[in-house]
Motif scaffolding. Structure first.
Motif, PDB file in Angstrom:
ATOM      1  N   LYS A  71       0.792  -1.456  -0.108  1.00 36.88           N
ATOM      2  CA  LYS A  71      -0.077   0.146   0.294  1.00 36.88           C
ATOM      3  C   LYS A  71       0.902   1.217  -0.017  1.00 36.88           C
ATOM      4  O   LYS A  71       0.603   2.263  -0.473  1.00 36.88           O
ATOM      5  N   SER A  72       2.022   1.276   0.646  1.00 34.79           N
ATOM      6  CA  SER A  72       2.895   2.417   0.273  1.00 34.79           C
ATOM      7  C   SER A  72       3.314   2.750  -0.900  1.00 34.79           C
ATOM      8  O   SER A  72       3.423   3.878  -1.537  1.00 34.79           O
ATOM      9  N   TYR A  73       3.251   1.580  -2.038  1.00 36.63           N
ATOM     10  CA  TYR A  73       3.393   1.798  -3.351  1.00 36.63           C
ATOM     11  C   TYR A  73       2.164   2.286  -4.198  1.00 36.63           C
ATOM     12  O   TYR A  73       2.398   3.343  -4.958  1.00 36.63           O
ATOM     13  N   ILE A  74       0.927   1.831  -3.650  1.00 34.11           N
ATOM     14  CA  ILE A  74       0.060   2.503  -4.096  1.00 34.11           C
ATOM     15  C   ILE A  74      -0.235   4.009  -3.834  1.00 34.11           C
ATOM     16  O   ILE A  74      -0.780   4.767  -4.503  1.00 34.11           O
ATOM     17  N   GLY A  75       0.069   4.253  -2.282  1.00 31.30           N
ATOM     18  CA  GLY A  75       0.025   5.770  -2.051  1.00 31.30           C
ATOM     19  C   GLY A  75       0.910   6.423  -2.945  1.00 31.30           C
ATOM     20  O   GLY A  75       0.253   7.525  -3.071  1.00 31.30           O
ATOM     21  N   PHE A  76       2.131   5.905  -3.222  1.00 31.36           N
ATOM     22  CA  PHE A  76       2.861   6.771  -4.081  1.00 31.36           C
ATOM     23  C   PHE A  76       2.242   7.088  -5.389  1.00 31.36           C
ATOM     24  O   PHE A  76       2.256   8.339  -6.086  1.00 31.36           O
ATOM     25  N   ALA A  77       1.531   6.011  -5.903  1.00 34.27           N
ATOM     26  CA  ALA A  77       0.902   6.251  -7.292  1.00 34.27           C
ATOM     27  C   ALA A  77      -0.262   7.328  -7.045  1.00 34.27           C
ATOM     28  O   ALA A  77      -0.542   8.102  -8.281  1.00 34.27           O
ATOM     29  N   VAL A  78      -0.923   7.205  -6.119  1.00 35.96           N
ATOM     30  CA  VAL A  78      -1.900   8.254  -5.798  1.00 35.96           C
ATOM     31  C   VAL A  78      -1.288   9.684  -5.558  1.00 35.96           C
ATOM     32  O   VAL A  78      -1.916  10.545  -6.409  1.00 35.96           O
ATOM     33  N   ALA A  79      -0.123   9.834  -5.147  1.00 32.56           N
ATOM     34  CA  ALA A  79       0.321  11.097  -4.850  1.00 32.56           C
ATOM     35  C   ALA A  79       0.988  11.547  -6.141  1.00 32.56           C
ATOM     36  O   ALA A  79       0.915  12.762  -6.699  1.00 32.56           O
ATOM     37  N   LYS A 153      -7.633   7.515 -14.751  1.00 31.31           N
ATOM     38  CA  LYS A 153      -7.251   8.871 -15.126  1.00 31.31           C
ATOM     39  C   LYS A 153      -5.811   8.950 -15.540  1.00 31.31           C
ATOM     40  O   LYS A 153      -5.662   9.980 -16.451  1.00 31.31           O
ATOM     41  N   THR A 154      -5.105   8.284 -15.273  1.00 32.96           N
ATOM     42  CA  THR A 154      -3.832   8.131 -15.755  1.00 32.96           C
ATOM     43  C   THR A 154      -3.489   7.177 -17.007  1.00 32.96           C
ATOM     44  O   THR A 154      -2.487   7.477 -18.014  1.00 32.96           O
ATOM     45  N   GLY A 155      -4.207   6.112 -17.423  1.00 32.94           N
ATOM     46  CA  GLY A 155      -4.051   5.394 -18.225  1.00 32.94           C
ATOM     47  C   GLY A 155      -3.079   4.437 -18.039  1.00 32.94           C
ATOM     48  O   GLY A 155      -2.462   3.666 -18.797  1.00 32.94           O
ATOM     49  N   LEU A 156      -2.393   4.563 -16.754  1.00 34.82           N
ATOM     50  CA  LEU A 156      -1.271   3.664 -16.336  1.00 34.82           C
ATOM     51  C   LEU A 156      -1.557   2.783 -15.182  1.00 34.82           C
ATOM     52  O   LEU A 156      -2.598   3.298 -14.081  1.00 34.82           O
ATOM     53  N   THR A 157      -1.192   1.525 -14.937  1.00 32.03           N
ATOM     54  CA  THR A 157      -1.454   0.830 -13.794  1.00 32.03           C
ATOM     55  C   THR A 157      -0.528   1.204 -12.834  1.00 32.03           C
ATOM     56  O   THR A 157       0.321   1.814 -12.966  1.00 32.03           O
ATOM     57  N   VAL A 158      -0.577   0.734 -11.595  1.00 32.66           N
ATOM     58  CA  VAL A 158       0.039   1.100 -10.519  1.00 32.66           C
ATOM     59  C   VAL A 158       1.479   0.576 -10.710  1.00 32.66           C
ATOM     60  O   VAL A 158       2.338   1.310 -10.313  1.00 32.66           O
ATOM     61  N   ALA A 159       1.646  -0.623 -11.195  1.00 33.76           N
ATOM     62  CA  ALA A 159       2.819  -1.198 -11.562  1.00 33.76           C
ATOM     63  C   ALA A 159       3.588  -0.562 -12.327  1.00 33.76           C
ATOM     64  O   ALA A 159       4.820  -0.144 -12.458  1.00 33.76           O
ATOM     65  N   GLN A 160       2.826   0.148 -13.464  1.00 33.17           N
ATOM     66  CA  GLN A 160       3.520   0.628 -14.628  1.00 33.17           C
ATOM     67  C   GLN A 160       4.156   2.173 -13.942  1.00 33.17           C
ATOM     68  O   GLN A 160       5.069   2.520 -14.507  1.00 33.17           O
ATOM     69  N   ILE A 161       3.418   2.931 -13.071  1.00 26.99           N
ATOM     70  CA  ILE A 161       3.631   4.161 -12.507  1.00 26.99           C
ATOM     71  C   ILE A 161       5.065   3.859 -11.694  1.00 26.99           C
ATOM     72  O   ILE A 161       6.079   4.813 -11.803  1.00 26.99           O
ATOM     73  N   LEU A 162       5.094   2.877 -11.008  1.00 27.75           N
ATOM     74  CA  LEU A 162       6.280   2.540  -9.925  1.00 27.75           C
ATOM     75  C   LEU A 162       7.417   2.349 -10.938  1.00 27.75           C
ATOM     76  O   LEU A 162       8.658   2.749 -10.553  1.00 27.75           O
ATOM     77  N   SER A 163       6.960   1.373 -11.890  1.00 28.65           N
ATOM     78  CA  SER A 163       8.224   0.824 -12.825  1.00 28.65           C
ATOM     79  C   SER A 163       8.830   2.317 -13.375  1.00 28.65           C
ATOM     80  O   SER A 163      10.166   2.171 -13.423  1.00 28.65           O
ATOM     81  N   LYS A 164       8.138   2.976 -13.927  1.00 27.28           N
ATOM     82  CA  LYS A 164       8.483   4.128 -14.649  1.00 27.28           C
ATOM     83  C   LYS A 164       9.245   4.979 -13.693  1.00 27.28           C
ATOM     84  O   LYS A 164      10.178   5.853 -14.102  1.00 27.28           O
ATOM     85  N   GLU A 165       8.537   5.400 -12.446  1.00 27.72           N
ATOM     86  CA  GLU A 165       9.022   6.646 -11.688  1.00 27.72           C
ATOM     87  C   GLU A 165      10.204   6.244 -10.769  1.00 27.72           C
ATOM     88  O   GLU A 165      11.113   7.034 -10.426  1.00 27.72           O
ATOM     89  N   VAL A 166      10.050   5.007 -10.410  1.00 28.88           N
ATOM     90  CA  VAL A 166      11.016   4.598  -9.263  1.00 28.88           C
ATOM     91  C   VAL A 166      12.041   3.376  -9.638  1.00 28.88           C
ATOM     92  O   VAL A 166      13.155   3.471  -9.584  1.00 28.88           O
ATOM     93  N   THR A 203      -0.163  -8.241 -12.923  1.00 31.16           N
ATOM     94  CA  THR A 203       1.071  -7.944 -12.451  1.00 31.16           C
ATOM     95  C   THR A 203       0.737  -6.212 -12.442  1.00 31.16           C
ATOM     96  O   THR A 203       1.495  -5.479 -12.598  1.00 31.16           O
ATOM     97  N   ASP A 204      -0.749  -5.898 -12.366  1.00 28.47           N
ATOM     98  CA  ASP A 204      -0.924  -4.494 -12.411  1.00 28.47           C
ATOM     99  C   ASP A 204      -0.704  -3.705 -11.241  1.00 28.47           C
ATOM    100  O   ASP A 204      -0.597  -2.517 -11.291  1.00 28.47           O
ATOM    101  N   GLY A 205      -0.399  -4.444 -10.309  1.00 34.56           N
ATOM    102  CA  GLY A 205       0.097  -3.752  -8.893  1.00 34.56           C
ATOM    103  C   GLY A 205      -1.357  -3.351  -8.096  1.00 34.56           C
ATOM    104  O   GLY A 205      -1.012  -2.612  -6.852  1.00 34.56           O
ATOM    105  N   ASP A 206      -2.275  -3.869  -8.222  1.00 38.96           N
ATOM    106  CA  ASP A 206      -3.652  -3.837  -7.727  1.00 38.96           C
ATOM    107  C   ASP A 206      -4.059  -4.680  -6.789  1.00 38.96           C
ATOM    108  O   ASP A 206      -4.981  -4.903  -5.837  1.00 38.96           O
ATOM    109  N   LYS A 207      -3.123  -5.875  -6.750  1.00 38.16           N
ATOM    110  CA  LYS A 207      -3.610  -7.187  -6.021  1.00 38.16           C
ATOM    111  C   LYS A 207      -2.230  -7.488  -4.823  1.00 38.16           C
ATOM    112  O   LYS A 207      -1.248  -6.872  -4.977  1.00 38.16           O
ATOM    113  N   MET A 208      -2.449  -8.319  -4.166  1.00 41.02           N
ATOM    114  CA  MET A 208      -1.730  -8.535  -2.933  1.00 41.02           C
ATOM    115  C   MET A 208      -0.701  -9.703  -3.529  1.00 41.02           C
ATOM    116  O   MET A 208      -0.801 -10.776  -3.102  1.00 41.02           O
TER     117      MET A 208
END
Length: 336
Positions: A71-79, A153-166, A203-208
Motif C-alpha cells: 500500500k505504500s507503493y499504491i500511496g505513491f501512485a495516488v500522490a 485517470k492516468t491510463g497507467l497501472t500502479v505497477a507501470q507508474i512505479l516501474s517508470k518513476e522509481v 501484475t498491475d499492482g492492484d492485488k496482493m
C-alpha cells in the motif's frame, strides 16, 4: 542504488528484537536491515526459504511477500496522480471519478477518506459502518477504488507508474508484482485453509502478490527519507513524497485511532491503536503487512529500518500490535 555498508553493534537490540519475533511466529526465515545516516549499519538474515530439506538459505536477494506493505507503493501512485493533476484534489468526492457508484452509499466519501482508511465503506460496497471521516477501519475496498481511479485517470497501472518513476531509475530488480513464483521467493508459511490467502495472476499492482527483498524495501524507505533525492539527483518530485508521508487524516474524535498519510501510517501523536511505537517521534511513518514485514522511516534521526518474515498472520500467543510498537521503540532506544 548501492549504499555504503558500515556495520556496527549500535542496533544489536533491534536485531535481537526481530530475531525474537522470528522465533515467536511460524517462520522459516527472516531479515533485518537498518540504514542510518546514509550507511547500512545493520544487515542480518536467518533461516531458509522453506522448511523443506535443502531449501535455499535466506540471502540478500531473497524476496518476501510483503502483503499490505504494497500500500505504500499504491500511496505513491495516488500522490503521483495528484501531483500531475490527474486528481485535482484529495477532497474531491470519489463519485466525481467513478460516477456510476451508488450515491446513497458513497455520498460524502472523498479520496482523502480512501487514502486514510476513514471512508467507513463495507468491502461489498453496498453499505457502510460509519459516515466518512467519523472513524477508522482497514478495508480493501478503499484500495480497490484508488487503483481503479489511478488507472482510469492516468491510463497507467500502479505497477507501470512505479516501474517508470522509481524501479527503473533506481535499478530495482527485486521489487514487483508477480504472476508466478520465482526461485528467490521465500515460501509463505500459512495455514492452507486461511481465508485471507489468495494468489493472483495480475501484475498491475492492484492485488496482493508483491514480493520485495529486504534491501530494496530499505532503499524504498531511503528514497522517502531523502524526499526523492538520491546523491543530488531528484529521482521523483519532492512534492510526491511529501504528499504520501505527511498527515492527511481528517480530525477524528477518537484520538486513539491510527493516523495516515497516503496509506502510510504517520506519527502525529501517540495513539493506542497506532502501529507506531510511542517513543517514535512525530513525523515518522511506517507500513506493516499481514506477513509481519514492516518498514519504518524516522526522518528526525535519519534512519530507515526493515524487518521481514514469511509468516502469514500470527502464531498462537503472538500479539502483533504490541510487538510492532515495541519494534519501533526498540529502534528509538538505539538512537537516543
Amino acid at each position: 542504488m548501492p549504499l555504503t555498508s558500515e556495520i556496527s553493534n549500535q542496533f544489536d537490540p533491534v536485531i535481537e528484537h526481530v530475531h525474537q519475533t522470528y522465533r515467536a511466529n511460524h517462520c522459516s526465515g527472516a531479515a533485518v536491515m537498518v540504514i542510518h545516516q546514509d550507511n547500512v549499519v545493520a544487515e542480518t538474515y536467518w533461516g531458509h526459504h522453506s522448511l523443506n530439506e535443502g531449501a535455499r538459505a535466506i540471502q540478500k536477494d531473497t524476496q518476501f511477500h510483503v502483503a499490505s506493505v504494497r500500500k505504500s507503493y499504491i500511496g505513491f501512485a495516488v500522490a503521483y496522480a495528484v501531483h500531475h493533476g490527474y486528481i485535482s484534489s484529495i477532497d474531491d468526492p470519489v463519485s466525481d471519478y467513478i460516477p456510476e457508484l451508488d450515491a446513497s452509499v458513497f455520498q460524502g466519501t472523498t479520496i482523502r477518506h480512501l487514502v486514510t482508511h476513514t471512508h467507513g465503506l463495507k468491502d461489498d460496497g453496498l453499505g457502510r459502518d460509519f459516515l466518512p471521516g467519523e472513524s477508522w477501519s482497514y478495508r480493501i475496498i478503499g484500495i480497490e477504488l484508488l487503483c481503479r481511479i489511478i488507472y482510469e485517470k492516468t491510463g497507467l497501472t500502479v505497477a507501470q507508474i512505479l516501474s517508470k518513476e522509481v524501479f527503473e531509475p533506481l535499478g530495482f530488480k527485486e521489487t514487483g508484482w508477480y504472476a508466478a513464483p520465482q526461485d528467490n521467493f521465500i515460501e509463505v508459511m500459512r495455514d492452507p485453509n486461511n481465508p485471507h490467502w489468495k494468489t493472483f495472476d495480475t501484475t498491475d499492482g492492484d492485488k496482493m502478490n508483491m514480493y520485495v527483498s529486504a534491501r530494496e524495501l530499505a532503499q524504498w524507505g531511503y528514497l522517502h527519507l531523502k524526499q526523492g533525492n538520491i546523491r543530488g539527483n531528484q529521482i521523483v518530485p519532492q512534492e510526491i513524497i511529501k504528499l504520501a508521508t505527511t498527515l492527511q487524516s481528517p480530525t477524528l474524535k477518537d484520538k486513539d485511532l491510527p493516523q495516515n498519510g497516503f496509506l502510510w501510517f504517520v506519527k502525529d501523536h501517540a495513539a493506542k491503536h497506532s502501529e507506531i511505537g510511542d517513543l517514535v517521534p512525530k513525523g515518522s511513518y511506517q507500513i506493516l503487512g499481514f506477513s509481519n514485514v514492516a518498514l519504518l522511516v524516522i526522518p528526525d534521526y535519519d534512519t530507515v529500518v526493515v524487518r521481514a518474515f514469511n509468516s502469514w498472520g500470527s502464531a498462537a500467543g503472538y500479539e502483533y500490535l504490541p510487538d510492532i510498537k515495541g519494534f519501533g521503540d526498540c529502534v528509538m532506544g538505539c538512537l537516543k
